[in-house]
Design a protein around this motif. Structure first.
Motif, short mmCIF file in Angstrom:
data_model
loop_
_atom_site.label_atom_id
_atom_site.label_comp_id
_atom_site.label_asym_id
_atom_site.label_seq_id
_atom_site.Cartn_x
_atom_site.Cartn_y
_atom_site.Cartn_z
N SER A 185 0.83 -1.21 0.00
CA SER A 185 0.00 0.00 0.00
C SER A 185 0.86 1.26 0.00
CB SER A 185 -0.93 -0.01 1.22
OG SER A 185 -1.74 1.13 1.25
N TRP A 186 1.96 1.22 0.77
CA TRP A 186 2.87 2.37 0.80
C TRP A 186 3.54 2.57 -0.55
CZ3 TRP A 186 8.30 2.27 0.28
CH2 TRP A 186 8.94 3.50 0.51
N ALA A 187 3.99 1.49 -1.18
CA ALA A 187 4.66 1.60 -2.48
C ALA A 187 3.70 2.09 -3.56
CB ALA A 187 5.27 0.26 -2.88
N ALA A 188 2.45 1.62 -3.51
CA ALA A 188 1.46 2.02 -4.51
C ALA A 188 0.80 3.35 -4.18
CB ALA A 188 0.38 0.94 -4.62
N ASP A 189 0.99 3.83 -2.94
CA ASP A 189 0.36 5.06 -2.47
C ASP A 189 -1.15 4.99 -2.62
OD1 ASP A 189 0.24 7.57 -1.33
OD2 ASP A 189 0.56 8.64 -3.21
N SER A 190 -1.71 3.81 -2.39
CA SER A 190 -3.16 3.63 -2.52
C SER A 190 -3.58 2.39 -1.75
CB SER A 190 -3.55 3.49 -3.99
OG SER A 190 -4.91 3.16 -4.12
N ASN A 191 -4.38 2.60 -0.70
CA ASN A 191 -4.93 1.43 -0.01
C ASN A 191 -6.12 0.85 -0.77
OD1 ASN A 191 -6.74 3.48 0.51
ND2 ASN A 191 -7.01 2.97 2.67
N VAL A 192 -6.72 1.66 -1.68
CA VAL A 192 -7.83 1.16 -2.48
C VAL A 192 -7.36 0.02 -3.38
CG1 VAL A 192 -9.47 1.74 -4.31
CG2 VAL A 192 -9.09 3.34 -2.43
N ALA A 193 -6.25 0.24 -4.09
CA ALA A 193 -5.73 -0.80 -4.97
C ALA A 193 -5.31 -2.03 -4.18
CB ALA A 193 -4.54 -0.26 -5.76
#
Length: 343
Positions: A185-193
């Motif tokens: 989630s941190w790497a993608a900057d999105s908890n939605v994904a």
């Protein structure tokens, strides 16, 4: 060889999901970000309105991190008090779950239409808002297409038993699951994904529900870590009060849930037989319960954060000397002995 191809397909679908998420968030932020920031600034007078504004902004922007960044900037500029700012963050966390709820339904059939409409709007460069909304529609279409591909891939999962071993190896210790999902989630900057990916894996029984719930907790924590590391004024602890406060709330909630993950998991599974939907429901329920618990406690919580991270004030020595910073407690002691030296 089949396992290699399956891993490539899996990685490609995840990459497409992340790309679609980024395009949707960027498009919505460019189209409505300025207006929503003004709306946030006008709504941050009491915690109730701030909570609703944060929830609505996160749902419109398709991103909790974008709303959190705007609120952190307003707080750093002194345009909003810490209590309503924390209420916005609680609302933002709930608003992000609404996106997951919608996308967790089987709506992949509309992805080609979204991409088609998005491309037509994106080519209208003369209309800036239509151009940005086109980007967002393309992103949503890619997200739905990627989720559909993930589900199809997991349908044939039994044909790649070594892949099951690979993904299941990290599913035995809940704390490892939390750390793994937090990193993603941190790497993608999105908890939605990240949550959508977990829901896809759980829907095809790749990971059991208890493991999926632990991964969801980690996804929530991962999205809250990045704002802490990117505070507006690195030398001023007060600028970190809001992101640190939000992270601590999620950390407290995740710790409590991990301690009772077994009974909570059994309760959630009994509510819905669809494993994909139950992950989305757990994500929503976790953030709603945190909001209900912490909204009445925001005033003493904000005071605690103020004591733990005191503000720095600007003090000028002499008339021509350059300004420098001292902690509030140190300034009081210096002023008592040097009353005539400060302007």
């Amino acid at each position: 060889m089949p396992t290699t191809f399956t891993l490539i397909d899996l990685a490609g679908s995840i990459a497409l999901l992340l790309l679609g998420t980024q395009m949707a968030q960027t498009g919505m932020q460019r189209a409505f970000g300025a207006g929503l920031q003004s709306l946030l600034a006008r709504s941050l007078h009491d915690r109730g309105r701030a909570f609703i504004a944060g929830m609505g902004s996160a749902a419109v922007l398709q991103s909790g991190s974008a709303t959190g960044s705007m609120t952190t900037g307003l707080a750093a500029e002194g345009r909003v008090n810490l209590v309503p700012a924390l209420a916005v963050m609680l609302g933002t966390n709930v608003g992000a779950t609404l996106i997951v709820q919608v996308l967790s339904f089987d709506v992949a059939a509309v992805s080609p239409a979204l991409i088609l409409v998005g491309v037509l709007m994106f080519r209208r460069t003369s209309n800036t808002r239509a151009h940005d909304l086109g980007r967002a529609f393309i992103g949503l279409g890619l997200m739905l297409f990627a989720l559909h591909e993930l589900l199809d891939l997991m349908t044939d999962y039994e044909d790649a038993p070594s892949l099951r071993v690979l993904l299941g190896a990290a599913s035995t210790v809940p704390l490892v699951d939390v750390l793994l999902a937090a990193s993603l989630s941190w790497a993608a900057d999105s908890n939605v994904a990240a949550v959508l990916l977990v829901a896809s894996l759980c829907a095809r029984n790749v990971v059991p529900p208890d493991t999926a719930f632990a991964l969801v907790l980690g996804a929530n924590l991962g999205a809250a870590i990045k704002p802490v590391l990117e505070s507006a004024v690195p030398d001023d602890p007060a600028s970190r009060r809001l992101p640190v406060g939000n992270l601590l709330i999620l950390l407290i909630g995740a710790t409590l849930v991990l301690g009772a993950l077994g009974p909570i998991g059994r309760f959630m599974v009994s509510m819905d037989a669809d494993n994909g939907r139950v992950v989305a429901d757990f994500h929503t329920l976790f953030n709603v319960v945190l909001a209900v618990l912490f909204l009445p406690l925001l005033s003493p919580y904000a005071n605690l954060l103020g004591h733990l991270m005191p503000a720095l004030i600007k003090v000028t020595r002499g008339r021509t000397a350059r300004p420098y910073l001292r902690r509030t407690s140190n300034v009081r002691r210096e002023c008592a002995g040097r009353q005539g030296q400060y302007s």
